[in-house]
Design a protein around this motif. Structure first.
Motif, short mmCIF file in Angstrom:
data_model
loop_
_atom_site.label_atom_id
_atom_site.label_comp_id
_atom_site.label_asym_id
_atom_site.label_seq_id
_atom_site.Cartn_x
_atom_site.Cartn_y
_atom_site.Cartn_z
N GLN A 1 0.83 -1.20 0.00
CA GLN A 1 0.00 0.00 0.00
C GLN A 1 0.86 1.26 0.00
N GLY A 2 1.97 1.21 0.75
CA GLY A 2 2.88 2.35 0.76
C GLY A 2 3.50 2.60 -0.61
N LEU A 3 3.88 1.52 -1.29
CA LEU A 3 4.44 1.67 -2.64
C LEU A 3 3.40 2.21 -3.61
N GLN A 4 2.16 1.73 -3.48
CA GLN A 4 1.10 2.25 -4.35
C GLN A 4 0.84 3.73 -4.10
N ASP A 5 0.83 4.11 -2.83
CA ASP A 5 0.63 5.53 -2.50
C ASP A 5 1.80 6.38 -3.02
N MET A 6 3.01 5.84 -2.89
CA MET A 6 4.18 6.57 -3.38
C MET A 6 4.10 6.77 -4.89
N CYS A 7 3.69 5.74 -5.61
CA CYS A 7 3.53 5.88 -7.07
C CYS A 7 2.39 6.84 -7.41
N TYR A 8 1.34 6.82 -6.59
CA TYR A 8 0.24 7.76 -6.81
C TYR A 8 0.72 9.20 -6.64
N ILE A 9 1.48 9.46 -5.57
CA ILE A 9 2.00 10.81 -5.33
C ILE A 9 2.98 11.20 -6.43
N TRP A 10 3.81 10.25 -6.86
CA TRP A 10 4.75 10.52 -7.95
C TRP A 10 4.01 10.90 -9.23
N ALA A 11 2.96 10.14 -9.57
CA ALA A 11 2.18 10.45 -10.78
C ALA A 11 1.46 11.79 -10.66
N LYS A 12 0.91 12.06 -9.47
CA LYS A 12 0.22 13.33 -9.27
C LYS A 12 1.19 14.51 -9.35
N GLU A 13 2.37 14.35 -8.77
CA GLU A 13 3.37 15.43 -8.82
C GLU A 13 3.86 15.65 -10.24
N THR A 14 4.01 14.55 -10.99
CA THR A 14 4.43 14.68 -12.39
C THR A 14 3.35 15.38 -13.22
N ARG A 15 2.10 15.01 -12.97
CA ARG A 15 1.00 15.67 -13.69
C ARG A 15 0.93 17.15 -13.34
N SER A 16 1.15 17.47 -12.07
CA SER A 16 1.17 18.88 -11.66
C SER A 16 2.33 19.63 -12.32
N LEU A 17 3.48 18.97 -12.45
CA LEU A 17 4.64 19.60 -13.09
C LEU A 17 4.35 19.93 -14.55
N LEU A 18 3.59 19.07 -15.21
CA LEU A 18 3.31 19.27 -16.64
C LEU A 18 2.15 20.22 -16.88
N THR A 19 1.23 20.32 -15.93
CA THR A 19 0.04 21.16 -16.14
C THR A 19 0.17 22.55 -15.51
N ASP A 20 0.99 22.68 -14.48
CA ASP A 20 1.19 23.99 -13.84
C ASP A 20 2.16 24.80 -14.69
N GLU A 21 1.72 25.96 -15.17
CA GLU A 21 2.55 26.74 -16.09
C GLU A 21 3.86 27.19 -15.43
N GLY A 22 3.78 27.61 -14.18
CA GLY A 22 4.98 28.09 -13.51
C GLY A 22 6.00 26.99 -13.27
N VAL A 23 5.55 25.85 -12.76
CA VAL A 23 6.46 24.73 -12.50
C VAL A 23 7.02 24.20 -13.82
N PHE A 24 6.18 24.09 -14.83
CA PHE A 24 6.64 23.62 -16.14
C PHE A 24 7.68 24.57 -16.72
N LEU A 25 7.48 25.85 -16.53
CA LEU A 25 8.41 26.84 -17.07
C LEU A 25 9.78 26.72 -16.41
N PHE A 26 9.82 26.63 -15.09
CA PHE A 26 11.10 26.63 -14.38
C PHE A 26 11.77 25.27 -14.36
N CYS A 27 11.03 24.20 -14.48
CA CYS A 27 11.64 22.86 -14.43
C CYS A 27 11.99 22.31 -15.81
N LEU A 28 11.38 22.81 -16.87
CA LEU A 28 11.64 22.26 -18.20
C LEU A 28 12.10 23.31 -19.20
N VAL A 29 11.39 24.41 -19.29
CA VAL A 29 11.71 25.41 -20.32
C VAL A 29 12.98 26.17 -19.96
N VAL A 30 13.07 26.68 -18.74
CA VAL A 30 14.24 27.47 -18.34
C VAL A 30 15.52 26.64 -18.37
#
Length: 435
Positions: free
Chosen positions: A28-57
């Motif tokens: 269950q802990g591994l599943q939750d960790m993967c869930y948080i990882w996927a959610k954080e990755t989705r937030s990184l790709l959809t949030d304009e500010g995070v996407f700008l500073f983590c990928l574009v810059v």
């Protein structure tokens, strides 16, 4: 069996259930960790500010900075000449100065004020001034003076003007000493007398002697740290702004453990910045033909603890970020001081001990020094052992600090959830009383 002896029955299915419960918790802990990882990755790709500073810059800013300093040595810097001597000696000096690669005589002025006006208009970047007694002092065997005024707005122009004038003056002094020699020595003896110690200047690590090769390795490593801290800080600010109680950890069954939250978030940023760091440290220097002597295994052993220390450092101090705008002020303000404190642009011997201690707090200090050693100086992993030890210590320290921070945040989230649940029960009780 005697009467005093007791018998404990052996129940295999109970032990099996405990084992299954333990493994189920881990799963269950591994599943939750993967869930948080996927959610954080989705937030990184959809949030304009995070996407700008983590990928574009990280993709564009190193190219821009390297392109600006790609021409590492400036040539033909325009200068104004104020010749009050009007002599053969002054014209010879000016001719030799104009023949150098660094300086170009662009204007002849009648006074210093006229030359200052040209500097104010940025038509020239320096002034060469010859006083009236220049030739007279030389012919009398006295010390003559040539004044060099440089525009300090750009260090490269200052370096070109000053070094060119110094080289011409040194050659002129040598010729004067040879001409005034009254001995019967040969020309070779005169050369030895005027220059007893001959040397060849061979740059070992900065072959071009330019600004790009000297400062770019530190800037590239600092870009990795600052953009990653900006991305983590913006993500934390977004999480607080979207939370009703401005908590860093949301109310969810998946966020009910320290390690699953910390490692889930860290996996996202580590995955992205492994690619970004490889691009910045391997590709960018070769695009612009800067010195790059690092080997793959040495670079990996440096970048892994460097990225991890930055991630845990950013997650630990993200608790101070209440709004998205706060992280911009905190991170960008520290960029220039961190570059100086790393020792790449200011010697450590001239740095107070207090600031050296402050520099050890930031991963960029060890990362810049280590990358400079393996990339610009051709060192290996044994040469950067102190930096690696420092980075791994930071990884452990900031990991523990991050776990403590998120333990505190989880407790706050539970307290707010209980308060909210208590208010809901009170409302339900009041509605029942009214009915």
């Amino acid at each position: 069996m005697t009467e005093n002896q007791s018998y404990t029955p052996h129940v295999p299915h109970l032990e099996r259930r405990k084992e299954l419960g333990f493994f189920a918790t881990i799963l269950q802990g591994l599943q939750d960790m993967c869930y948080i990882w996927a959610k954080e990755t989705r937030s990184l790709l959809t949030d304009e500010g995070v996407f700008l500073f983590c990928l574009v810059v990280p993709l564009g800013y190193p190219l821009l900075y390297s392109w600006i300093y790609n021409n590492e040595v400036v040539e033909d810097v325009p200068v104004a000449v104020v010749d009050q001597s009007h002599s053969h000696e002054s014209r010879t000096f000016i001719r030799d100065l104009d023949a150098t690669e660094g300086v170009k005589t662009a204007y002849w002025c009648n006074s210093i004020n006229e030359a200052k006006d040209l500097i104010g208009k940025q038509a020239v970047h320096g002034i060469i001034y010859f006083p009236q007694d220049y030739a007279k002092s030389l012919n009398r065997g006295e010390q003559a003076k040539v004044s060099v005024y440089c525009d300090m707005s750009l260090m490269l122009n200052y370096k070109a003007i000053y070094q060119s004038a110094q080289a011409v003056a040194t050659a002129l002094n040598t010729n004067i000493q040879k001409a005034q020699s009254t001995t019967d020595f040969t020309n070779r003896d005169d050369e030895v007398t005027t220059k007893p110690l001959d040397f060849d200047e061979v740059p070992m690590f900065n072959a071009t002697g330019g600004y790009g090769n000297a400062i770019l390795p530190g800037v590239l490593m600092l870009i990795i740290q600052q953009t990653l801290l900006l991305g983590i800080g913006l993500s934390a600010g977004t999480a607080r702004e979207n939370n009703r109680f401005q908590d860093l950890v949301p109310i969810s069954k998946h966020y009910n453990g320290i390690f699953r939250i910390v490692f889930g978030k860290a996996m996202c940023y580590f995955m992205v910045y492994c690619i970004m760091a490889a691009y910045i440290t391997l590709c960018v220097p070769r695009f612009f033909h800067f010195t790059a002597l690092s080997h793959g295994i040495d670079l990996v052993m440096l970048l892994v603890p460097y990225i991890l220390s930055i991630i845990f450092f950013g997650m630990c101090f993200s608790c101070m970020v209440r709004y998205r705008e706060n992280v911009m002020l905190l991170v960008i303000f520290t960029s220039v001081p961190l570059l100086f404190m790393s020792g790449i642009s200011w010697p450590l011997s001239n740095m107070p001990g207090v600031w050296q201690a402050v520099a050890y707090i930031f991963p960029s200090t060890f990362g810049i020094r280590g990358f400079l050693s393996i990339s610009s100086m051709g060192g290996d992993v044994h040469d950067i052992e102190p930096e690696l030890i420092g980075l791994w210590i930071q990884v452990v320290v900031y990991l523990v600090a991050t776990c403590l921070v998120y333990r505190y945040q989880i407790n706050k989230t539970h307290e707010h959830a209980k308060e909210r649940l208590g208010r809901i029960r009170e409302q339900i009780a009041l509605e029942k009383e009214k009915k």
